[in-house]
Design an enzyme around this catalytic site. Structure first.
Site, PDB file in Angstrom:
ATOM      1  N   HIS A 152      -1.710  22.529  24.538  1.00 21.11           N
ATOM      2  CA  HIS A 152      -1.503  23.902  25.024  1.00 21.11           C
ATOM      3  C   HIS A 152      -1.430  23.915  26.550  1.00 21.11           C
ATOM      4  O   HIS A 152      -0.512  24.509  27.137  1.00 21.11           O
ATOM      5  CB  HIS A 152      -2.659  24.767  24.535  1.00 21.11           C
ATOM      6  CG  HIS A 152      -2.699  26.145  25.115  1.00 21.11           C
ATOM      7  ND1 HIS A 152      -2.324  27.268  24.397  1.00 21.11           N
ATOM      8  CD2 HIS A 152      -3.087  26.597  26.334  1.00 21.11           C
ATOM      9  CE1 HIS A 152      -2.473  28.336  25.163  1.00 21.11           C
ATOM     10  NE2 HIS A 152      -2.933  27.953  26.350  1.00 21.11           N
ATOM     11  N   GLU A 153      -2.388  23.254  27.215  1.00 18.90           N
ATOM     12  CA  GLU A 153      -2.412  23.253  28.682  1.00 18.90           C
ATOM     13  C   GLU A 153      -1.225  22.480  29.251  1.00 18.90           C
ATOM     14  O   GLU A 153      -0.644  22.881  30.266  1.00 18.90           O
ATOM     15  CB  GLU A 153      -3.734  22.670  29.184  1.00 18.90           C
ATOM     16  CG  GLU A 153      -4.960  23.473  28.780  1.00 18.90           C
ATOM     17  CD  GLU A 153      -4.869  24.940  29.175  1.00 18.90           C
ATOM     18  OE1 GLU A 153      -4.187  25.256  30.172  1.00 18.90           O
ATOM     19  OE2 GLU A 153      -5.467  25.779  28.469  1.00 18.90           O
ATOM     20  N   HIS A 156       1.724  24.729  29.411  1.00 19.49           N
ATOM     21  CA  HIS A 156       1.810  25.567  30.610  1.00 19.49           C
ATOM     22  C   HIS A 156       2.476  24.806  31.759  1.00 19.49           C
ATOM     23  O   HIS A 156       3.257  25.377  32.525  1.00 19.49           O
ATOM     24  CB  HIS A 156       0.406  26.013  31.038  1.00 19.49           C
ATOM     25  CG  HIS A 156      -0.166  27.118  30.209  1.00 19.49           C
ATOM     26  ND1 HIS A 156       0.538  28.271  29.912  1.00 19.49           N
ATOM     27  CD2 HIS A 156      -1.384  27.264  29.621  1.00 19.49           C
ATOM     28  CE1 HIS A 156      -0.219  29.065  29.182  1.00 19.49           C
ATOM     29  NE2 HIS A 156      -1.382  28.477  28.987  1.00 19.49           N
ATOM     30  N   GLU A 209       1.095  32.533  26.688  1.00 18.75           N
ATOM     31  CA  GLU A 209       0.084  31.953  25.804  1.00 18.75           C
ATOM     32  C   GLU A 209       0.681  31.629  24.437  1.00 18.75           C
ATOM     33  O   GLU A 209       0.333  30.617  23.817  1.00 18.75           O
ATOM     34  CB  GLU A 209      -1.105  32.898  25.659  1.00 18.75           C
ATOM     35  CG  GLU A 209      -1.917  33.101  26.924  1.00 18.75           C
ATOM     36  CD  GLU A 209      -2.469  31.807  27.479  1.00 18.75           C
ATOM     37  OE1 GLU A 209      -2.842  30.914  26.673  1.00 18.75           O
ATOM     38  OE2 GLU A 209      -2.521  31.673  28.710  1.00 18.75           O
TER      39      GLU A 209
END
Length: 309
Positions: A152-153, A156, A209
Site C-alpha cells: 500500500h505504501e 503511494h 487510499e
C-alpha cells in the site's frame, strides 16, 4: 515461484493536473479573501489589487517552497518522527526491496520503524522515498498482512501521491502567508480562505487510499489487504502524532464525510471486494521474483521480527 508484477510506467500519476487544480484553488481563495476583506475597512480596490498580485505570487511560492520542502522531507521525518532506520540486510527491509522491484521501482526506498500503530511513505519522488512501518504492526500482524501494508505504501510512491499532497499543503500555506495570517491562525485561515482547495485535497487524499489499497492487494492478495485494514481499524485511537500527520498515514480520519482524510473501513473493504480499483491496476504477466543487487539470505523464522509471536 512466479509472482505478479505491476507495470509502473502505466500506473504513475502526473502531478500536473493536481498542480493546475491548486493554482485555480489559490486564485479562488485570493478572490474570496478580497471580498471578505472589503467590508472590514481594507477597501475593495486595495483588497482586489492585493489579490491580483497574488495570482502570480501564490502559485510561484507554493510551487517553489513545495518542491524545496519535498526535497527535505525524508531527512526531516527521520529527525523529527522518532524513526529507527533499518539496515539493508534487515529482513523487513529486504521484503520492502522485493515488493518495490515487483512494482517496477528502480530505486530502493529507505525503510524505517516507528512506535505508532500505523504506516506511511514520504519523499519527493520514487528516488528519495522512505517507507515507515509501526512496530506494533510488525509485532501483531502476519507476514502477508505486513507485506500488504508495505505494498500500500509503495503504491503511494508509485502513484506520485507524496508530491501531490506536499504541493497541496504548500499552496495553502502560501496563500495564508500572502494574506498576512500568522502561524497561529494558519489552520483557521486555510478553512476561511481556501475551503475549496481544502475539500479538493481531502477528496484527493481519500481517493488515493483506494488506489494504494488496490496496489497492495495486487502484490499480496486482496484477502490480506482486507485483513490488515480490519486489524488496524480495530486498534487503539490515533495518537497525537498520527492526527497531526493523518494525510500521510495508512489509517487516518475516516468519518464518512467530506472532511475525512480516509475512506471508512466499510468503503475500503467494499472497494477491494468489488475490485473497483483492483481490476484497473496494470498487471504484467507473472514473472520470477526479481533479483536484488546482492543475494538475499533466507532468514530463519525466528530471525524475522514479525514472526516472533
Amino acid at each position: 515461484m512466479a509472482e505478479t508484477s505491476i507495470n509502473y510506467r502505466k500506473l504513475r500519476n502526473s502531478s500536473l493536473p493536481t498542480w493546475l487544480g491548486l493554482v485555480i484553488g489559490s486564485w479562488f481563495g485570493l478572490a474570496w479573501g478580497s471580498l471578505l476583506s472589503a467590508p472590514v475597512g481594507i477597501g475593495f480596490g486595495v483588497a482586489a489589487g492585493s489579490a491580483f498580485g497574488g495570482f502570480l505570487a501564490v502559485p510561484l511560492w507554493g510551487t517553489v517552497w513545495g518542491l524545496i520542502g519535498l526535497g527535505r522531507q525524508r531527512e526531516s521525518a527521520v529527525r523529527q518522527h522518532g524513526i529507527t532506520l533499518l539496515t539493508e540486510d534487515d529482513p523487513l527491509a529486504q521484503r520492502v526491496y522485493v515488493l518495490a522491484a515487483r512494482l517496477g521501482l528502480k530505486t530502493r526506498p529507505w525503510v524505517g520503524v516507528m512506535p505508532h500503530n500505523n504506516a506511511y511513505a514520504i519523499g519527493a519522488n520514487a528516488n528519495s522515498a522512505l517507507v515507515v512501518v509501526g512496530q506494533p504492526l510488525i509485532d501483531s500482524l502476519t507476514e502477508a498482512e505486513v507485506d500488504a501494508i508495505i505494498g500500500h505504501e509503495l503504491g503511494h510512491i508509485a502513484n506520485n501521491d507524496m508530491r501531490r499532497i506536499g504541493l497541496a499543503r504548500s499552496f495553502q500555506n502560501s496563500l495564508v502567508w500572502y494574506l498576512g495570517f500568522s502561524n497561529t491562525l494558519q489552520r483557521w485561515g486555510r478553512w476561511l480562505l481556501t475551503w475549496l482547495s481544502e475539500l479538493f485535497v481531502l477528496r484527493l487524499s481519500r481517493k488515493r487510499e483506494y488506489w494504494a489499497d488496490a496496489i497492495g492487494a495486487t502484490l499480496t492478495g486482496k484477502e490480506h489487504m482486507i485483513a490488515a485494514l480490519e486489524k488496524l481499524h480495530e486498534g487503539p485511537e490515533l495518537s497525537d502524532f498520527e492526527r497531526t500527520h493523518a494525510r500521510l498515514m495508512f489509517r487516518g480520519f475516516a468519518r464518512g464525510s467530506l472532511l475525512s482524510t480516509h475512506p471508512t473501513l466499510k468503503e475500503r473493504r467494499a472497494a477491494l471486494q468489488r475490485e473497483t480499483y483492483l481490476k484497473r491496476i496494470p498487471v504484467m504477466r507473472a514473472v520470477e521474483p526479481p533479483a536484488l543487487s546482492a543475494p538475499v539470505a533466507t532468514p530463519k523464522a525466528e530471525d524475522i521480527a514479525y514472526a516472533k509471536r
